[in-house]
Design an enzyme around this catalytic site. Sequence first.
Site, PDB file in Angstrom:
ATOM      1  N   ASP A  87      -6.079   0.548  37.378  1.00  0.00           N
ATOM      2  CA  ASP A  87      -7.054   1.126  38.309  1.00  0.00           C
ATOM      3  C   ASP A  87      -8.316   1.553  37.565  1.00  0.00           C
ATOM      4  O   ASP A  87      -8.507   2.728  37.268  1.00  0.00           O
ATOM      5  CB  ASP A  87      -6.400   2.325  39.023  1.00  0.00           C
ATOM      6  CG  ASP A  87      -7.290   2.933  40.088  1.00  0.00           C
ATOM      7  OD1 ASP A  87      -8.187   2.228  40.603  1.00  0.00           O
ATOM      8  OD2 ASP A  87      -7.093   4.126  40.413  1.00  0.00           O
ATOM      9  N   PRO A  92     -22.460  -8.697  39.045  1.00  0.00           N
ATOM     10  CA  PRO A  92     -21.412  -9.711  39.225  1.00  0.00           C
ATOM     11  C   PRO A  92     -20.870 -10.295  37.923  1.00  0.00           C
ATOM     12  O   PRO A  92     -19.649 -10.419  37.759  1.00  0.00           O
ATOM     13  CB  PRO A  92     -22.102 -10.781  40.082  1.00  0.00           C
ATOM     14  CG  PRO A  92     -23.091 -10.006  40.890  1.00  0.00           C
ATOM     15  CD  PRO A  92     -23.599  -8.924  39.976  1.00  0.00           C
ATOM     16  N   TYR A  97     -17.240  -1.505  38.927  1.00  0.00           N
ATOM     17  CA  TYR A  97     -18.442  -1.406  39.755  1.00  0.00           C
ATOM     18  C   TYR A  97     -19.622  -1.740  38.858  1.00  0.00           C
ATOM     19  O   TYR A  97     -20.094  -0.897  38.096  1.00  0.00           O
ATOM     20  CB  TYR A  97     -18.555   0.014  40.312  1.00  0.00           C
ATOM     21  CG  TYR A  97     -19.599   0.230  41.392  1.00  0.00           C
ATOM     22  CD1 TYR A  97     -20.469  -0.786  41.792  1.00  0.00           C
ATOM     23  CD2 TYR A  97     -19.691   1.448  42.039  1.00  0.00           C
ATOM     24  CE1 TYR A  97     -21.393  -0.577  42.790  1.00  0.00           C
ATOM     25  CE2 TYR A  97     -20.619   1.679  43.034  1.00  0.00           C
ATOM     26  CZ  TYR A  97     -21.470   0.663  43.407  1.00  0.00           C
ATOM     27  OH  TYR A  97     -22.394   0.873  44.405  1.00  0.00           O
ATOM     28  N   ASP A  98     -20.101  -3.001  38.924  1.00  0.00           N
ATOM     29  CA  ASP A  98     -21.130  -3.433  37.989  1.00  0.00           C
ATOM     30  C   ASP A  98     -21.821  -4.673  38.558  1.00  0.00           C
ATOM     31  O   ASP A  98     -21.572  -5.070  39.694  1.00  0.00           O
ATOM     32  CB  ASP A  98     -20.480  -3.731  36.620  1.00  0.00           C
ATOM     33  CG  ASP A  98     -21.392  -3.358  35.467  1.00  0.00           C
ATOM     34  OD1 ASP A  98     -22.585  -3.742  35.518  1.00  0.00           O
ATOM     35  OD2 ASP A  98     -20.934  -2.715  34.513  1.00  0.00           O
ATOM     36  N   GLN A 142      -8.441  16.362  46.510  1.00  0.00           N
ATOM     37  CA  GLN A 142      -8.335  15.373  47.586  1.00  0.00           C
ATOM     38  C   GLN A 142      -8.762  15.975  48.923  1.00  0.00           C
ATOM     39  O   GLN A 142      -8.481  17.141  49.205  1.00  0.00           O
ATOM     40  CB  GLN A 142      -6.887  14.855  47.704  1.00  0.00           C
ATOM     41  CG  GLN A 142      -6.392  14.130  46.464  1.00  0.00           C
ATOM     42  CD  GLN A 142      -6.949  12.714  46.349  1.00  0.00           C
ATOM     43  OE1 GLN A 142      -7.938  12.369  46.997  1.00  0.00           O
ATOM     44  NE2 GLN A 142      -6.328  11.914  45.504  1.00  0.00           N
ATOM     45  N   ARG A 196       0.258  14.202  49.906  1.00  0.00           N
ATOM     46  CA  ARG A 196       0.703  15.561  49.576  1.00  0.00           C
ATOM     47  C   ARG A 196       1.824  15.957  50.534  1.00  0.00           C
ATOM     48  O   ARG A 196       1.731  15.687  51.730  1.00  0.00           O
ATOM     49  CB  ARG A 196      -0.451  16.561  49.742  1.00  0.00           C
ATOM     50  CG  ARG A 196      -1.610  16.363  48.754  1.00  0.00           C
ATOM     51  CD  ARG A 196      -1.210  16.728  47.326  1.00  0.00           C
ATOM     52  NE  ARG A 196      -2.299  16.612  46.378  1.00  0.00           N
ATOM     53  CZ  ARG A 196      -2.593  15.499  45.683  1.00  0.00           C
ATOM     54  NH1 ARG A 196      -1.896  14.395  45.861  1.00  0.00           N
ATOM     55  NH2 ARG A 196      -3.574  15.494  44.814  1.00  0.00           N
ATOM     56  N   LYS A 205     -11.386   0.585  38.763  1.00  0.00           N
ATOM     57  CA  LYS A 205     -12.446   0.651  39.801  1.00  0.00           C
ATOM     58  C   LYS A 205     -13.753   0.036  39.307  1.00  0.00           C
ATOM     59  O   LYS A 205     -14.787   0.710  39.198  1.00  0.00           O
ATOM     60  CB  LYS A 205     -12.678   2.099  40.232  1.00  0.00           C
ATOM     61  CG  LYS A 205     -11.443   2.783  40.813  1.00  0.00           C
ATOM     62  CD  LYS A 205     -11.775   4.152  41.349  1.00  0.00           C
ATOM     63  CE  LYS A 205     -10.586   4.849  41.956  1.00  0.00           C
ATOM     64  NZ  LYS A 205      -9.564   5.263  41.001  1.00  0.00           N
ATOM     65  N   ASP A 224      -1.641   9.562  35.323  1.00  0.00           N
ATOM     66  CA  ASP A 224      -2.893  10.196  34.894  1.00  0.00           C
ATOM     67  C   ASP A 224      -2.592  11.257  33.835  1.00  0.00           C
ATOM     68  O   ASP A 224      -2.767  12.463  34.066  1.00  0.00           O
ATOM     69  CB  ASP A 224      -3.610  10.823  36.103  1.00  0.00           C
ATOM     70  CG  ASP A 224      -4.110   9.767  37.074  1.00  0.00           C
ATOM     71  OD1 ASP A 224      -4.338   8.623  36.642  1.00  0.00           O
ATOM     72  OD2 ASP A 224      -4.262  10.086  38.268  1.00  0.00           O
TER      73      ASP A 224
END
Length: 226
Positions: free
Chosen positions: A65, A72, A69-70, A187, A178, A67, A16
């Site tokens: 990654d 189909p 989300y939409d 987190q 952690r 993720k 990241d």
Amino acid sequence: MTDQRLPWGRLIVALDLGNEKEIEKVVEILAPKKAKFKIGSIAFTKFGPALVQKFTKKNIDIFVDLKLYDIPNTMKETARVITEIGCWAFTVHIKAGADALAAVRDEVKRAAEEKNIRKPLILGVTELTSSKASPEDVLKLVTLANDAKLDGVIASAQEAPAIKAKFDNLKVITPGIRSPFDAKGDQQRITTAKTAFESGADYIVVGRPIISKKDYLKAAEEVLSA
Ligand code: C5P
């Protein structure tokens, strides 16, 4: 000295970072240990598929990654593009629903067969580890992922035992790792690496406890030992 007994192959380092030189440095130091790497929205938005392929062509396992989300059709077409880029695994939100998950699963299989490339693992995001979701919420989503025949799920160590007890075919990937000295950051549901593995996690995802340190190797060893 690096402890070779540490479970390096089960460590996924979250890249990241918005600086390509720094990303390369992390990979250069930890890839020889056989760690895997996660390219998420920060690095992917900045450096794109070229960054993924820079590492995959050296046989380094990359987890994309994004993720998804939409609807189909959009999920399916994006999954096809990700499959063609080539990666070890990628993520979709289980909340996208049964139709979207089935469309992604079928398209990934078709695209991998058609192009004769490795089929990436499809991993379903349950509840983000930054949320205070209940184990019941997570289990419901995992059931949906299992029904859709995904390869695994992203879940915290708190839910891992229940997931493995019910669905031992699903891989469990656990972020929110952690050591006792690390800052929790955003987190919520955190554990140490050892607790995550003992709870049934197949892989752990670790970002800031490694990438924010100066000595990446030492930091990764500390995370895996705690
Ligand atoms: O820096 P940190 O170790 O908290 O990074 C965890 C990584 O795992 C981040 O890249 C984050 O996007 C990702 N992640 C997460 N919780 C999920 C799914 C992914 O923290 N449920």
